[in-house]
Design a protein around this motif. Structure first.
Motif, PDB file in Angstrom:
ATOM      1  N   GLY A 170     -12.987  62.853 -21.627  1.00 29.15           N
ATOM      2  CA  GLY A 170     -13.453  61.468 -21.618  1.00 29.15           C
ATOM      3  C   GLY A 170     -14.242  61.131 -22.868  1.00 29.15           C
ATOM      4  O   GLY A 170     -14.100  60.039 -23.434  1.00 29.15           O
ATOM      5  N   PHE A 171     -15.069  62.069 -23.309  1.00 26.54           N
ATOM      6  CA  PHE A 171     -15.871  61.857 -24.521  1.00 26.54           C
ATOM      7  C   PHE A 171     -14.971  61.668 -25.735  1.00 26.54           C
ATOM      8  O   PHE A 171     -15.159  60.738 -26.532  1.00 26.54           O
ATOM      9  N   LEU A 172     -13.983  62.540 -25.886  1.00 27.67           N
ATOM     10  CA  LEU A 172     -13.105  62.473 -27.054  1.00 27.67           C
ATOM     11  C   LEU A 172     -12.228  61.223 -27.032  1.00 27.67           C
ATOM     12  O   LEU A 172     -11.992  60.606 -28.085  1.00 27.67           O
ATOM     13  N   ALA A 173     -11.761  60.824 -25.856  1.00 29.11           N
ATOM     14  CA  ALA A 173     -10.959  59.608 -25.745  1.00 29.11           C
ATOM     15  C   ALA A 173     -11.796  58.387 -26.121  1.00 29.11           C
ATOM     16  O   ALA A 173     -11.331  57.484 -26.834  1.00 29.11           O
ATOM     17  N   ALA A 174     -13.044  58.362 -25.667  1.00 30.32           N
ATOM     18  CA  ALA A 174     -13.942  57.253 -25.993  1.00 30.32           C
ATOM     19  C   ALA A 174     -14.269  57.244 -27.482  1.00 30.32           C
ATOM     20  O   ALA A 174     -14.358  56.180 -28.111  1.00 30.32           O
ATOM     21  N   LEU A 175     -14.427  58.415 -28.059  1.00 31.79           N
ATOM     22  CA  LEU A 175     -14.720  58.516 -29.485  1.00 31.79           C
ATOM     23  C   LEU A 175     -13.550  57.985 -30.308  1.00 31.79           C
ATOM     24  O   LEU A 175     -13.749  57.296 -31.322  1.00 31.79           O
ATOM     25  N   GLN A 176     -12.342  58.289 -29.884  1.00 33.72           N
ATOM     26  CA  GLN A 176     -11.174  57.751 -30.585  1.00 33.72           C
ATOM     27  C   GLN A 176     -11.130  56.225 -30.498  1.00 33.72           C
ATOM     28  O   GLN A 176     -10.789  55.552 -31.472  1.00 33.72           O
TER      29      GLN A 176
END
Length: 334
Positions: A238-244
Motif C-alpha cells: 500500500g505504501f509503495l502504490a501510494a508513493l507511485q
C-alpha cells in the motif's frame, strides 16, 4: 413545541454520535507507519509528501509520519533497531552495512534514485572537461566520503592514471570550500545538487558522472526489516502504490507539489527544492530500468552494485541480488 424539538434533537444527536464513532473507528483502523528519510527532506522526497497530503496513504489504510534523517547509515541503524518501520537509504550503503555487521535483517523493496549522481566537479577555470584532464591536477577529498571509494573504479573505467593525481585529504566537509578557494582543482560529489550549489558561487564545467562510465552504485531506496515485512507485506504494498501515485501527481502538477512540500517543510529553500525537482528525475532510472514504473529496479543493476563494492570498497563477498532487494511488493507493471 418542546416535545417536537426533543424528538427532533434525539435523532440528530444519534446521527452525530454515530458519525463521531465512525470517524474514530476509521482513525483506529489506520496503521501507523513512521518513515525515516536518508537526509533532511528535499526535492527527491516530494512525491512522499504529495502522497500524504492527497490522502493516498490514508486510502491504503496507513497513517504515515515522515521524519528527516542525517545520512543513510543512521537510517539503516534506525530501521534495524525497529525505531522506524520504513526508511530511505542508499542501496550501496545498505549492502555495506549488512556485510560489515554480519547480519541479514534489512532489505530494499524499491529504488528511488538508481543512476548514481557521483561525479567529478571542477570550476570552468580548471581545464577539466573530460576524465583524462584530471591527471596532473589536485583532488580534494572529504576524508571518509562514500564517493571516494568509487574513484579508483572510475579511474580504471575511464583510463585515468590516479598516480598522476595529487590527492589532498580535507576534514570537516571542507572539500567544496577548498575548490572555491582554489586550493584544489576538483572534487568528487553529486552532479546535482552538489554541483548546482557550487555553480551558484562560481561557474563549473559539466560534471563528469561516474555512472556514464559504468561505475554505478544504486542510491536512495525504500528499506524495511525483513521480519516486519513478513508480517506487514500489505502495508508495504500500500505504501509503495501510494508513493507511485504521489510521483505521478508530482510530475503532472509540479507547482502544486512544491506548494505541498513547502507547507510541510516551510524552512526549506523553495528555489532549491524546485531545482531538485527539476534535475533529480534524470537519476531515477538506469538504462536497464528505463521505461519501467517509479521504483522498479533491474536485477543487473543490483548485481553491478554488489560487484563494485566487493572490488573497490573492500566489502566482503556473499551478497546476492535477491538477498538485498525484493521488488515483488511494487504494484504489478503492465
Amino acid at each position: 413545541m418542546k416535545l417536537n424539538l426533543k424528538r427532533a434533537f434525539v435523532p440528530l444527536l444519534t446521527v452525530a454520535m454515530l458519525g463521531a464513532t465512525s470517524l474514530s473507528s476509521m482513525a483506529q483502523e489506520l496503521q501507523k507507519i513512521s518513515v525515516r528519510l536518508a537526509w533532511i527532506a528535499g526535492g527527491v522526497d516530494v512525491p512522499m509528501f504529495v502522497a500524504a497530503s492527497k490522502g493516498y496513504f490514508r486510502d491504503a489504510g496507513l497513517d504515515v509520519e515522515i521524519v528527516d534523517g542525517n545520512g543513510s547509515t543512521g537510517t539503516i541503524q534506525a530501521i534495524g533497531s525497529g525505531d522506524f518501520q520504513i526508511g530511505i537509504a542508499g542501496l550501496g550503503a545498505l549492502a555495506q552495512a549488512q556485510q560489515a555487521a554480519g547480519a541479514d535483517t534489512i532489505i530494499a523493496v524499491a529504488g528511488l534514485l538508481q543512476k548514481d549522481p557521483t561525479s567529478i566537479i571542477a570550476l570552468e577555470t580548471s581545464g577539466i572537461k573530460e576524465p583524462k584532464d584530471i591527471e596532473g591536477k589536485r583532488l580534494g577529498i572529504d576524508a571518509g566520503g562514500f564517493e571516494d571509494s568509487m574513484m579508483t573504479a572510475f579511474a580504471e573505467a575511464a583510463g585515468v592514471d590516479l598516480d598522476k593525481v595529487e590527492i589532498i585529504m580535507i576534514g570537516g566537509g571542507g572539500d567544496r570550500v577548498a575548490l572555491l578557494k582554489g586550493d584544489v582543482d576538483f572534487v568528487s560529489g553529486w552532479a546535482n545538487p552538489d554541483g548546482d550549489k557550487i555553480a551558484l558561487q562560481a561557474p563549473i564545467n559539466p560534471p563528469i558522472v561516474f555512472a556514464d562510465y559504468g561505475v554505478n552504485v544504486l542510491g536512495s531506496s525504500v528499506i524495511v526489516r525483513k521480519d516486519w515485512l513478513a508480517e506487514h507485506g500489505d502495508a508495504v504494498k500500500g505504501f509503495l502504490a501510494a508513493l507511485q501515485k504521489g510521483k505521478e501527481e508530482t510530475v503532472a502538477h509540479p507547482d502544486e507539489a512544491l506548494a505541498i512540500f513547502m507547507e510541510a517543510r516551510p524552512d526549506s529553500s523553495e528555489e532549491g527544492i524546485k531545482s531538485e525537482m527539476t534535475v533529480m528525475p534524470k537519476y531515477e532510472h538506469t538504462a536497464n530500468s528505463e521505461g519501467k514504473a517509479y521504483g522498479w529496479v533491474a536485477e543487473e543493476d543490483v548485481a553491478t552494485t554488489i560487484s563494485l563494492l566487493e572490488k573497490y570498497s573492500a566489502m566482503k563477498p556473499g551478497l546476492t541480488p535477491v538477498s538485498i532487494y525484493d521488488g515483488s511488493y511494487l504494484p504489478p507493471t503492465e
